[in-house]
Design a protein around this motif. Structure first.
Motif, mmCIF file in Angstrom:
data_model
loop_
_atom_site.group_PDB
_atom_site.id
_atom_site.type_symbol
_atom_site.label_atom_id
_atom_site.label_comp_id
_atom_site.label_asym_id
_atom_site.label_seq_id
_atom_site.Cartn_x
_atom_site.Cartn_y
_atom_site.Cartn_z
ATOM 1 N N GLU A 147 0.827 -1.207 0.000
ATOM 2 C CA GLU A 147 0.000 0.000 0.000
ATOM 3 C C GLU A 147 0.860 1.254 0.000
ATOM 4 O O GLU A 147 0.530 2.244 -0.672
ATOM 5 C CB GLU A 147 -0.918 -0.028 1.216
ATOM 6 N N ALA A 204 2.341 2.115 -3.497
ATOM 7 C CA ALA A 204 1.455 2.603 -4.566
ATOM 8 C C ALA A 204 1.737 4.079 -4.827
ATOM 9 O O ALA A 204 1.835 4.880 -3.893
ATOM 10 C CB ALA A 204 -0.003 2.389 -4.174
ATOM 11 N N GLU A 205 1.855 4.436 -6.109
ATOM 12 C CA GLU A 205 2.239 5.792 -6.474
ATOM 13 C C GLU A 205 1.063 6.750 -6.542
ATOM 14 O O GLU A 205 1.229 7.946 -6.334
ATOM 15 C CB GLU A 205 2.970 5.776 -7.825
ATOM 16 N N ASP A 212 -3.667 7.088 -6.663
ATOM 17 C CA ASP A 212 -4.944 6.479 -6.284
ATOM 18 C C ASP A 212 -5.371 5.397 -7.270
ATOM 19 O O ASP A 212 -6.005 4.407 -6.870
ATOM 20 C CB ASP A 212 -6.025 7.559 -6.186
ATOM 21 N N GLU A 215 -3.450 3.325 -9.003
ATOM 22 C CA GLU A 215 -2.699 2.104 -8.696
ATOM 23 C C GLU A 215 -3.186 1.481 -7.395
ATOM 24 O O GLU A 215 -3.255 0.257 -7.266
ATOM 25 C CB GLU A 215 -1.214 2.440 -8.611
ATOM 26 N N LEU A 216 -3.555 2.337 -6.434
ATOM 27 C CA LEU A 216 -4.078 1.829 -5.175
ATOM 28 C C LEU A 216 -5.427 1.150 -5.370
ATOM 29 O O LEU A 216 -5.722 0.132 -4.734
ATOM 30 C CB LEU A 216 -4.203 2.982 -4.174
ATOM 31 N N GLU A 262 -6.400 -0.371 -8.161
ATOM 32 C CA GLU A 262 -6.156 -1.651 -8.835
ATOM 33 C C GLU A 262 -5.619 -2.689 -7.863
ATOM 34 O O GLU A 262 -5.946 -3.878 -7.957
ATOM 35 C CB GLU A 262 -5.162 -1.457 -9.994
ATOM 36 N N LEU A 263 -4.806 -2.243 -6.902
ATOM 37 C CA LEU A 263 -4.227 -3.188 -5.937
ATOM 38 C C LEU A 263 -5.277 -3.676 -4.937
ATOM 39 O O LEU A 263 -5.281 -4.859 -4.558
ATOM 40 C CB LEU A 263 -3.072 -2.516 -5.205
ATOM 41 N N SER A 319 -0.141 0.971 -14.319
ATOM 42 C CA SER A 319 -0.629 0.651 -12.968
ATOM 43 C C SER A 319 -0.938 -0.829 -12.828
ATOM 44 O O SER A 319 -0.578 -1.469 -11.827
ATOM 45 C CB SER A 319 -1.875 1.477 -12.671
ATOM 46 N N LYS A 352 2.317 -2.849 -12.666
ATOM 47 C CA LYS A 352 2.989 -2.747 -11.365
ATOM 48 C C LYS A 352 2.227 -3.520 -10.298
ATOM 49 O O LYS A 352 2.827 -4.223 -9.480
ATOM 50 C CB LYS A 352 3.121 -1.280 -10.973
ATOM 51 N N CYS A 353 0.890 -3.383 -10.316
ATOM 52 C CA CYS A 353 0.098 -4.115 -9.327
ATOM 53 C C CYS A 353 0.232 -5.622 -9.528
ATOM 54 O O CYS A 353 0.300 -6.387 -8.550
ATOM 55 C CB CYS A 353 -1.362 -3.699 -9.422
ATOM 56 N N ARG A 410 3.490 -6.715 -8.146
ATOM 57 C CA ARG A 410 3.477 -6.715 -6.683
ATOM 58 C C ARG A 410 2.686 -7.905 -6.141
ATOM 59 O O ARG A 410 3.081 -8.524 -5.141
ATOM 60 C CB ARG A 410 2.876 -5.402 -6.170
#
Length: 568
Positions: free
Chosen positions: A191, A194-195, A197, A199-200, A202-203, A431, A434-435, A438
Motif C-alpha cells: 500500500e 502505490a504511487e 490512487d 494504482e491503489l 487496482e491493488l 498501474s 505494477k500491481c 506486486r
C-alpha cells in the motif's frame, strides 16, 4: 410416665454413628468410581501414545468430594431406620420401632405408657458406642489397586511419534501466527509503494487484508498449507485479471517502430515505451498535443504535427502487426479455432477494433489499445488534412473561412480527446503491470512462507526468506609446504596422440559436500632429501576427425597418386 428424651437421645446417637459409617462408605465408593474412570481415561491416552494430562488427576479429588457428598445425602439414615437398626443390633424385638411408631401417631393410654417405660428402661443400659464400623476389605483392596495403577500410568511418557506430532503442532501454531503477521506487513508495504490512487484502486489492499484476516492460527500443518494455497490461488487470480501481456506486446512493438524514426521525439517516446515507463510516455504524448490554429503559423504547426503524425502512424502500424501475429498464432492452435473465428468476426464488424475488456480497456471506455492507436492515427491525419486545406486556402485567398476554422478546431479536439484516452490507457497499463508484479511478488513470498512452514531447520521466517541468512562463513586455511624450483623437463622425443571426437563419450562427475564453519588448517613441512622420476608428455596432439573419415581421405589421395603415376 415414660421419659421420651432417653429414647430419642439414644436413637439420635445411633443415627449419627450410622451416618458417619455411611459417609466413610460413600467416600470409598466415590474413590473407587473415580479411580476406575481415571484408569479408563488413562488407558485411552496411553493406547493412543499420549501421556495422561495432569488436569485429570487434579480433577479427581473434586470429583471424589462431589461424589461422596451426593452419595451420602442420598444414603444417609433417618430416625425410623436408626430405630430399626438398633432393635436388630441390640435384640430389642422392635421395641424402639414400636415406640417410635406410637409416638408419631400420638397414641396415648396405659398400654402405650407401659411400653414406653419398658423401652426407656432397656435403652438406659445400652451404649451406642458399641456400634463399630466394619471395614470393606474387598472395596479397599480394589480401590488401592486402581489408585496404584493410575499412579503408575501418571508417569508414563508419550511415545516419540506423539512427541514429534505435538512438537510439529506447537511449531505450526507459532509459525502460522508469524506468517499471518508477516503477510499483513507485506500488504502495508504494498500500500505504501502505490504511487497514486489509480494504482491503489487496482491493488485493492482492503480486499487483501480481508483475505489475510480469514487465515487462522492452526496447529494442523495440512490445514495451514491448505489455507495458504487457497490464498495463493486468490492472489494469482487477482494478478491474472490485471494481466496486460497483450497491451505490453503492442507497446513493445510500437517502441521498436518508434525507435526507427528520424525525429528525436518519437525515438525518446519509443525508448520510454521499451523501458515500460508508460506514465512518462503518456506525458510525452501530451506534450505533442497540437496548439490552436493560427493562420499565420500554419506551416510551423504542420511541422510540429508531423512529429505526432509519425508517432501515431508507427504505433498504429505496430498495433496492427502485433494483432495479425496474435491472430495467426491463435488460429494455428486447433483448440482455439472456434474462438479465433468469432473474434475475427467481431473485429470486422466493429471496424478492425482490438480486444476489449481487462487488457484492452482504455480507462474504462471499453475500447482496445489497438482501437485507440488507430483512432489517434485517423484523428491526426484528419487534423493534418484540415491544416493543409487551411494553408492552401490561406495562400489562395489570404484568409481562412469559418468552415475551415471549424474543421481545424473539430479535428484538433478529436486529437486531444484521443491523446487523453491513450494517456489514460498507458497509465492504466502501467498501474496494472505494477500491481500485477506486486501481487506476484506477494505470491512468491507466500510460497517462501509455505516453505518455512514445512522446514524445521529455520528458526525464524526472516532466516528462511533470506533477509537474515544464518550459517557460518567459509573458514581460512593455509598450506606451508613448498617445492624448490626445478629445471624444465627436457623433451624425450615421445609423442602421444589423443584420438576421439570432441563432445562425445561418457563422463563422470561427482559432487563433494562438506560442513561449513570457521577453522584453521595447518601443515608442517620439513626439508627432506627426495628422489623423483620426472616424466612428462612433451606434446599431446588432439584430433577431432573420426577415424573412418580419416581413412576415407587417405584412400582418396592414394587413388589420385595412382592415377597420376599411371598417366605418366
Amino acid at each position: 410416665m415414660s421419659d421420651p428424651s432417653k429414647i430419642e437421645g439414644f436413637v439420635n446417637a445411633v443415627r449419627g454413628r450410622l451416618n458417619r459409617f455411611r459417609l466413610v462408605d460413600s467416600f470409598f465408593h466415590a474413590l473407587l468410581a473415580g479411580a476406575g474412570v481415571l484408569l479408563l481415561i488413562s488407558l485411552v491416552f496411553i493406547l493412543r501414545g499420549y501421556a495422561v494430562p495432569r488436569a485429570w488427576y487434579l480433577a479427581l479429588p473434586v470429583a471424589i468430594l462431589l461424589g461422596t457428598g451426593i452419595t451420602w445425602m442420598i444414603r444417609r439414615r433417618n430416625a425410623e431406620q436408626a430405630a430399626g437398626f438398633a432393635d436388630r443390633f441390640f435384640g430389642l424385638k422392635d421395641a424402639i420401632s414400636s415406640y417410635w411408631h406410637f409416638r408419631n401417631q400420638r397414641r396415648e393410654g396405659a398400654v402405650y405408657s407401659l411400653q414406653g417405660e419398658t423401652t426407656a428402661a432397656q435403652v438406659e443400659s445400652l451404649d451406642p458406642e458399641s456400634l463399630t464400623y466394619r471395614w470393606p476389605r474387598r472395596l479397599l483392596f480394589a480401590t488401592v489397586a486402581l489408585v496404584a495403577l493410575c499412579t503408575v500410568l501418571a508417569f508414563k511418557k508419550a511415545s516419540p511419534e506423539v512427541v514429534e506430532k505435538m512438537r510439529v503442532a506447537e511449531e505450526t501454531a507459532a509459525k502460522t501466527e508469524e506468517i499471518n503477521e508477516h503477510l499483513e506487513d507485506v500488504i502495508d508495504e504494498l500500500e505504501k509503494a502505490a504511487e497514486d490512487d489509480e494504482e491503489l484502486a487496482e491493488l485493492d489492499p482492503d480486499q487483501l487484508r480481508e483475505w489475510v484476516a480469514e487465515l487462522k492460527n492452526t496447529e494442523n500443518r495440512d490445514d495451514a498449507m491448505r489455507q495458504y494455497a487457497e490464498l495463493e490461488r486468490k492472489l494469482q487470480e487477482a494478478a491474472r485479471r490485471l494481466d496486460q501481456r497483450k497491451n505490453e506486446q503492442i507497446l513493445a512493438k510500437a517502441a521498436e517502430e518508434l525507435q526507427k524514426a528520424e525525429e528525436q521525439e518519437p525515438r525518446a517516446l519509443g525508448k520510454k515505451l521499451a523501458e515500460k515507463k508508460y506514465r512518462e510516455a503518456g506525458e510525452d504524448l501530451e506534450k505533442l498535443s497540437p496548439e490552436e490554429m493560427k493562420p499565420e503559423k500554419l506551416s510551423e504547426q504542420r511541422k510540429e504535427l508531423a512529429k505526432l503524425k509519425s508517432s501515431a502512424q508507427r504505433m498504429a502500424a505496430a498495433a496492427k502487426a502485433a494483432n495479425r501475429s496474435g491472430s495467426s498464432s491463435s488460429s494455428a492452435a486447433p483448440s482455439e479455432s472456434g474462438s479465433s473465428s468469432e473474434s475475427k468476426g467481431s473485429k470486422s464488424s466493429s471496424g478492425g477494433g482490438g480486444e476489449s475488456g481487462g487488457q484492452g480497456g482504455a480507462g474504462g471506455s471499453g475500447e482496445g489499445l489497438e482501437d485507440q492507436l488507430a483512432q489517434l492515427d485517423s484523428a491526426v491525419k484528419g487534423l493534418d488534412n484540415a491544416l493543409k486545406n487551411a494553408e492552401r486556402e490561406m495562400n489562395q485567398t489570404g484568409q481562412c473561412s469559418a468552415k475551415t476554422n471549424g474543421q481545424c478546431d473539430s479535428q484538433r479536439r478529436a486529437v486531444l480527446t484521443q491523446l487523453q484516452k491513450l494517456n489514460q490507457s498507458l497509465c492504466k497499463v502501467g498501474s496494472c503491470s505494477k500491481c500485477q508484479s506486486r501481487l506476484l511478488s506477494m505470491c512468491q513470498k507466500l510460497g517462501q512462507c509455505q516453505g518455512y512452514l514445512c522446514q524445521s531447520q529455520c528458526s525464524s521466517l526472516s532466516q528462511c526468506m533470506g533477509t537474515k541468512p544464518g550459517g557460518k562463513k567459509a573458514g581460512n586455511g593455509s598450506v606451508e609446504s613448498r617445492r624448490d624450483p626445478l629445471a624444465d623437463t627436457p623433451s624425450s622425443g615421445e609423442l602421444s596422440q589423443l584420438q576421439g571426437t570432441k563432445g562425445q563419450g561418457p563422463s563422470v562427475s561427482t559432487v563433494e559436500a562438506a560442513d561449513d564453519g570457521d577453522g584453521v588448517a595447518t601443515r608442517r613441512g620439513a626439508a627432506k632429501q627426495r628422489e623423483f622420476q620426472h616424466q612428462l608428455e612433451s606434446f599431446v596432439h588432439r584430433e577431432d576427425v573420426p577415424a573412418d573419415v580419416k581413412e576415407g581421405v587417405k584412400e582418396y589421395f592414394k587413388q589420385i597418386h595412382q592415377s597420376e603415376s599411371a598417366a605418366q
